[in-house]
Write a protein that holds these residues in place. Structure first.
Motif, PDB file in Angstrom:
ATOM      1  N   LEU A  21       0.730  -1.361   0.090  1.00  0.00           N
ATOM      2  CA  LEU A  21      -0.044  -0.067   0.002  1.00  0.00           C
ATOM      3  C   LEU A  21       1.050   1.368  -0.042  1.00  0.00           C
ATOM      4  O   LEU A  21       0.445   2.291  -0.325  1.00  0.00           O
ATOM      5  CB  LEU A  21      -0.797  -0.007   1.232  1.00  0.00           C
ATOM      6  N   THR A  22       2.204   1.094   0.522  1.00  0.00           N
ATOM      7  CA  THR A  22       2.925   2.387   0.526  1.00  0.00           C
ATOM      8  C   THR A  22       3.701   2.346  -0.866  1.00  0.00           C
ATOM      9  O   THR A  22       4.067   3.657  -1.285  1.00  0.00           O
ATOM     10  CB  THR A  22       3.868   2.355   1.448  1.00  0.00           C
ATOM     11  N   LEU A  64       3.102   1.027  -3.698  1.00  0.00           N
ATOM     12  CA  LEU A  64       2.322   1.110  -5.008  1.00  0.00           C
ATOM     13  C   LEU A  64       2.167   2.711  -5.472  1.00  0.00           C
ATOM     14  O   LEU A  64       2.331   3.011  -6.668  1.00  0.00           O
ATOM     15  CB  LEU A  64       0.983   0.430  -5.044  1.00  0.00           C
ATOM     16  N   PRO A  65       1.779   3.415  -4.585  1.00  0.00           N
ATOM     17  CA  PRO A  65       1.568   4.870  -4.864  1.00  0.00           C
ATOM     18  C   PRO A  65       2.960   5.621  -5.246  1.00  0.00           C
ATOM     19  O   PRO A  65       2.994   6.375  -6.265  1.00  0.00           O
ATOM     20  CB  PRO A  65       0.979   5.587  -3.817  1.00  0.00           C
ATOM     21  N   LEU A  66       4.074   5.253  -4.576  1.00  0.00           N
ATOM     22  CA  LEU A  66       5.447   5.726  -4.803  1.00  0.00           C
ATOM     23  C   LEU A  66       5.633   5.175  -6.238  1.00  0.00           C
ATOM     24  O   LEU A  66       6.319   5.911  -7.452  1.00  0.00           O
ATOM     25  CB  LEU A  66       6.247   5.085  -3.729  1.00  0.00           C
ATOM     26  N   CYS A  70       3.749   4.375  -8.764  1.00  0.00           N
ATOM     27  CA  CYS A  70       3.025   5.213  -9.905  1.00  0.00           C
ATOM     28  C   CYS A  70       3.363   6.707 -10.162  1.00  0.00           C
ATOM     29  O   CYS A  70       3.404   7.244 -10.852  1.00  0.00           O
ATOM     30  CB  CYS A  70       1.689   5.315  -9.451  1.00  0.00           C
ATOM     31  N   LEU A  71       3.963   7.270  -8.723  1.00  0.00           N
ATOM     32  CA  LEU A  71       4.339   8.775  -8.791  1.00  0.00           C
ATOM     33  C   LEU A  71       5.657   8.831  -9.610  1.00  0.00           C
ATOM     34  O   LEU A  71       6.127   9.548 -10.359  1.00  0.00           O
ATOM     35  CB  LEU A  71       4.603   9.130  -7.478  1.00  0.00           C
ATOM     36  N   ARG A  88       5.494   8.466 -13.655  1.00  0.00           N
ATOM     37  CA  ARG A  88       4.878   9.668 -14.240  1.00  0.00           C
ATOM     38  C   ARG A  88       5.815  10.575 -14.881  1.00  0.00           C
ATOM     39  O   ARG A  88       6.982  10.834 -14.762  1.00  0.00           O
ATOM     40  CB  ARG A  88       3.991  10.411 -13.334  1.00  0.00           C
TER      41      ARG A  88
END
Length: 65
Positions: A54-55, A57-59, A61-62, A65
């Motif tokens: 959960l920590t 996956l967003p990192l 994705c960022l 980009r």
């Protein structure tokens, strides 16, 4: 009148009841404690992996980009 053994097969009307409890197989307290310890360890590992996922996956994705 017919006996229960001579009646056609019917799972709801048996002469002898089947004991399907798995607790009779695992009657040793040490075995039960070991199963509980393994389940608790598996729960802890699952919780840690979920927290990392959960920590991370967003990192990830960022970063893409």
């Amino acid at each position: 009148r017919q006996d229960a053994e001579s009646l056609p097969a019917n799972d709801n009307n048996r002469a002898t009841l089947a004991d399907l409890s798995f607790l009779d197989v695992i009657n040793d307290e040490a075995k039960v404690a070991e199963i509980a310890r393994r389940a608790e360890r598996l729960g802890h590992v699952t919780l840690i992996v979920m927290a990392i996922g959960l920590t991370a996956l967003p990192l990830l994705c960022l970063m893409l980009r």
